[in-house]
Design a protein around this motif. Structure first.
Motif, PDB file in Angstrom:
ATOM      1  N   GLY A  41      39.027  41.888  26.817  1.00  0.00           N
ATOM      2  CA  GLY A  41      38.796  42.932  27.798  1.00  0.00           C
ATOM      3  C   GLY A  41      38.856  42.337  29.187  1.00  0.00           C
ATOM      4  O   GLY A  41      39.564  41.360  29.423  1.00  0.00           O
ATOM      5  N   ILE A  42      38.095  42.912  30.104  1.00  0.00           N
ATOM      6  CA  ILE A  42      38.100  42.426  31.475  1.00  0.00           C
ATOM      7  C   ILE A  42      36.679  42.355  32.011  1.00  0.00           C
ATOM      8  O   ILE A  42      35.755  42.955  31.454  1.00  0.00           O
ATOM      9  CB  ILE A  42      38.939  43.326  32.404  1.00  0.00           C
ATOM     10  N   GLU A  43      36.524  41.632  33.101  1.00  0.00           N
ATOM     11  CA  GLU A  43      35.281  41.631  33.867  1.00  0.00           C
ATOM     12  C   GLU A  43      35.612  42.021  35.302  1.00  0.00           C
ATOM     13  O   GLU A  43      36.498  41.427  35.928  1.00  0.00           O
ATOM     14  CB  GLU A  43      34.617  40.264  33.844  1.00  0.00           C
ATOM     15  N   LEU A  44      34.920  43.033  35.799  1.00  0.00           N
ATOM     16  CA  LEU A  44      35.071  43.439  37.194  1.00  0.00           C
ATOM     17  C   LEU A  44      34.147  42.575  38.037  1.00  0.00           C
ATOM     18  O   LEU A  44      32.924  42.660  37.925  1.00  0.00           O
ATOM     19  CB  LEU A  44      34.727  44.921  37.361  1.00  0.00           C
ATOM     20  N   LEU A  45      34.734  41.744  38.879  1.00  0.00           N
ATOM     21  CA  LEU A  45      33.948  40.848  39.725  1.00  0.00           C
ATOM     22  C   LEU A  45      33.492  41.545  40.999  1.00  0.00           C
ATOM     23  O   LEU A  45      32.384  41.311  41.482  1.00  0.00           O
ATOM     24  CB  LEU A  45      34.777  39.608  40.076  1.00  0.00           C
ATOM     25  N   ALA A  46      34.354  42.386  41.546  1.00  0.00           N
ATOM     26  CA  ALA A  46      34.032  43.124  42.768  1.00  0.00           C
ATOM     27  C   ALA A  46      35.089  44.193  42.964  1.00  0.00           C
ATOM     28  O   ALA A  46      36.231  44.054  42.511  1.00  0.00           O
ATOM     29  CB  ALA A  46      33.997  42.193  43.983  1.00  0.00           C
ATOM     30  N   VAL A  74      36.070  55.373  35.846  1.00  0.00           N
ATOM     31  CA  VAL A  74      36.103  54.596  37.084  1.00  0.00           C
ATOM     32  C   VAL A  74      34.841  53.750  37.157  1.00  0.00           C
ATOM     33  O   VAL A  74      33.739  54.245  36.898  1.00  0.00           O
ATOM     34  CB  VAL A  74      36.191  55.515  38.325  1.00  0.00           C
ATOM     35  N   VAL A  75      35.005  52.490  37.511  1.00  0.00           N
ATOM     36  CA  VAL A  75      33.873  51.578  37.683  1.00  0.00           C
ATOM     37  C   VAL A  75      33.960  50.983  39.084  1.00  0.00           C
ATOM     38  O   VAL A  75      35.006  50.471  39.482  1.00  0.00           O
ATOM     39  CB  VAL A  75      33.869  50.454  36.631  1.00  0.00           C
ATOM     40  N   ARG A  76      32.846  51.059  39.796  1.00  0.00           N
ATOM     41  CA  ARG A  76      32.807  50.560  41.174  1.00  0.00           C
ATOM     42  C   ARG A  76      31.652  49.581  41.334  1.00  0.00           C
ATOM     43  O   ARG A  76      30.512  49.890  40.967  1.00  0.00           O
ATOM     44  CB  ARG A  76      32.649  51.726  42.149  1.00  0.00           C
ATOM     45  N   ALA A  77      31.963  48.407  41.879  1.00  0.00           N
ATOM     46  CA  ALA A  77      30.948  47.381  42.134  1.00  0.00           C
ATOM     47  C   ALA A  77      31.166  46.848  43.544  1.00  0.00           C
ATOM     48  O   ALA A  77      31.796  45.811  43.746  1.00  0.00           O
ATOM     49  CB  ALA A  77      31.047  46.259  41.106  1.00  0.00           C
ATOM     50  N   LEU A  83      28.532  51.542  39.776  1.00  0.00           N
ATOM     51  CA  LEU A  83      28.650  52.978  39.570  1.00  0.00           C
ATOM     52  C   LEU A  83      29.731  53.230  38.525  1.00  0.00           C
ATOM     53  O   LEU A  83      30.863  52.765  38.677  1.00  0.00           O
ATOM     54  CB  LEU A  83      29.012  53.660  40.887  1.00  0.00           C
ATOM     55  N   VAL A  84      29.382  53.952  37.457  1.00  0.00           N
ATOM     56  CA  VAL A  84      30.313  54.233  36.367  1.00  0.00           C
ATOM     57  C   VAL A  84      30.493  55.738  36.255  1.00  0.00           C
ATOM     58  O   VAL A  84      29.510  56.479  36.151  1.00  0.00           O
ATOM     59  CB  VAL A  84      29.798  53.671  35.026  1.00  0.00           C
ATOM     60  N   THR A  85      31.738  56.194  36.259  1.00  0.00           N
ATOM     61  CA  THR A  85      32.047  57.618  36.171  1.00  0.00           C
ATOM     62  C   THR A  85      33.034  57.851  35.039  1.00  0.00           C
ATOM     63  O   THR A  85      34.106  57.240  35.006  1.00  0.00           O
ATOM     64  CB  THR A  85      32.670  58.136  37.481  1.00  0.00           C
ATOM     65  N   CYS A  86      32.681  58.734  34.119  1.00  0.00           N
ATOM     66  CA  CYS A  86      33.595  59.111  33.041  1.00  0.00           C
ATOM     67  C   CYS A  86      34.423  60.303  33.512  1.00  0.00           C
ATOM     68  O   CYS A  86      33.881  61.366  33.814  1.00  0.00           O
ATOM     69  CB  CYS A  86      32.814  59.461  31.783  1.00  0.00           C
TER      70      CYS A  86
END
Length: 203
Positions: A41-46, A74-77, A83-86
């Motif tokens: 998978g992935i890791e969102l760093l920023a 959508v994932v926002r860091a 913030l996670v939005t389906c």
């Protein structure tokens, strides 16, 4: 160095294996990961990403793990909270030993230790950046300026705290950012001073 990244104002698409499409917003960094269970998978760093997947997919963002068997989210860091939005389908979030489910049009946030309850949101606002559009519905001008600064070189500096508490209803196209100082001046009667290097003082 991140496996995939965007610079200020840049957006890009990344196609992973298994029909997973990532849309990266401005100033985003992600790494590909092989997790302890062998899954990839992935890791969102920023930054901020939109994920579209038609197969099981897992990612990490901050202290949370997000899983979806198929959908769009959508994932926002960009600060202390994620913030996670389906947007479509559903997903599960594991955070500090608790598992939560998000369905379409639901959103939640989490920090280092705590998380919010799911809430219903207008996902057209959340995903407007995909059309290179920013939509503000009642946010403070201070918040709007922080958001605009993500997309432009230089910096807009708000010098008037009272002005920063004004509420904003606006739709701003990203191609309008070179003229954003004039937009703020005309809309709020603010004094605007433009300096070299893209620095703008608003008072």
């Amino acid at each position: 160095m991140a496996d995939y990244h965007t610079t200020v104002g840049e957006q890009r698409s990344v196609m992973l294996a298994n029909d997973v499409l990532l849309e990266l917003n401005t100033q985003t960094r992600i790494n590909r990961r092989v997790f302890d269970d062998g899954g990839q998978g992935i890791e969102l760093l920023a930054g901020e990403i939109e994920v579209r997947t038609q197969a099981p997919f897992k990612m990490r963002a901050g202290t949370g793990w997000i899983r979806s068997d198929g959908g769009r989210f959508v994932v926002r860091a960009t600060g202390p909270e994620v913030l996670v939005t389906c947007v479509g389908g559903n997903l599960s979030l594991d955070h500090r030993g608790q598992s939560m489910r998000l369905d379409s049009d639901q959103q939640l946030s989490y920090g280092e230790r705590e998380h919010s309850s799911p809430r219903v949101v207008d996902t057209t606002v959340v995903t407007a950046w995909r059309q290179r559009l920013l939509i503000f519905e009642g946010e403070t001008l201070a918040h709007v300026i922080d958001e605009l600064n993500r997309y432009r070189t230089g910096r807009i500096l708000l010098m008037n705290r009272d002005l920063g508490q004004r509420r904003v209803q606006a739709r701003i196209r990203l191609d309008q950012l070179p003229d954003v100082a004039a937009l703020i001046r005309d809309a709020y009667g603010a004094q605007v001073t433009e300096l070299p290097g893209g620095v703008v003082l608003v008072s």
